[in-house]
Enzyme design. Sequence first.
Site, PDB file in Angstrom:
ATOM      1  N   LYS A   1       0.399   4.798   6.781  1.00 45.21           N
ATOM      2  CA  LYS A   1      -0.175   5.583   5.688  1.00 45.21           C
ATOM      3  C   LYS A   1       0.429   6.975   5.703  1.00 45.21           C
ATOM      4  O   LYS A   1       1.130   7.372   6.638  1.00 45.21           O
ATOM      5  CB  LYS A   1      -1.704   5.703   5.832  1.00 45.21           C
ATOM      6  CG  LYS A   1      -2.456   4.382   5.905  1.00 45.21           C
ATOM      7  CD  LYS A   1      -2.422   3.596   4.611  1.00 45.21           C
ATOM      8  CE  LYS A   1      -3.165   2.262   4.754  1.00 45.21           C
ATOM      9  NZ  LYS A   1      -2.960   1.397   3.560  1.00 45.21           N
TER      10      LYS A   1
ATOM     11  N   SER B   1       0.793  -1.231   0.000  1.00 45.96           N
ATOM     12  CA  SER B   1       0.000   0.000   0.000  1.00 45.96           C
ATOM     13  C   SER B   1       0.824   1.279   0.000  1.00 45.96           C
ATOM     14  O   SER B   1       0.317   2.348  -0.333  1.00 45.96           O
ATOM     15  CB  SER B   1      -0.954   0.012   1.200  1.00 45.96           C
ATOM     16  OG  SER B   1      -0.241   0.189   2.413  1.00 45.96           O
TER      17      SER B   1
END
Length: 247
Positions: free
Chosen positions: A138, A67
């Site tokens: 993230k 990701s």
Amino acid sequence: MDTEAELTQRGHSSPEQGEGRPRSAFSGLSRVPGPWRRAGLLGVLCAVFLLLFANFVVQPFQIPSRSMEPTLGVGDRVLVNKLAYRFGGEPRRGDVVVFDGAGSFVREPAGGNPVGNAVHGALSALGLAEPSDTDFVKRVVGVGGDDVVCCDAGGRIRVNGVPQAEPYLYAGDAPSKVPFRIVVPLGTLWVMGDHRSQSRDSRDHLGEPGGGMVPVEKVIGRADWIGWPVSRWGSVPGARTGDGAHG
């Protein structure tokens, strides 16, 4: 009588015979050669120091998914700066953060096996095991009060009306294929992965309680450095480039 003599002799047996003496749990250590005993003690002290250091200062974190490509790859170990926000500082746009997603990205986990959880937590803190299922890494795209929109006519995300260049995006990925417009509540973050087509992030939780926002208090720290593999040693690329980045 001979029997009395035997009892008397047994009752006054010398300490060298060791009969009836309680044994310490560590009495066996006395038979371990000195150098090995010192090495074992040093190993225990080092492990304790590393655990304390990882809990309060810098913790290794193993990247489990794609990701955050190309910034971070599967198997990379980043060093998470736990002091980054401890003394009044707060996450800023562009920061790559590790956070506990329990209650925002995933449901609060059940209790589980406390011994197993403790062992896994210790190994994870030392970077020897994958992180907890509730831990995520993230990039911060919006902070409290920001108006985040996707996307403008040029296909770019706008934050407070400013188009974001986002040079860290995975080659060929659009900033987002999911249109959205949100105002980030104070005390929370809007976060997204750099490999947008492979990232489950704030966009995937828009319709859930919390709306995909991560409470600032759930942030574990800022991913500042790549510690492994050796070929990738250095600071995490692209940190804080989102502040006022114009395209």
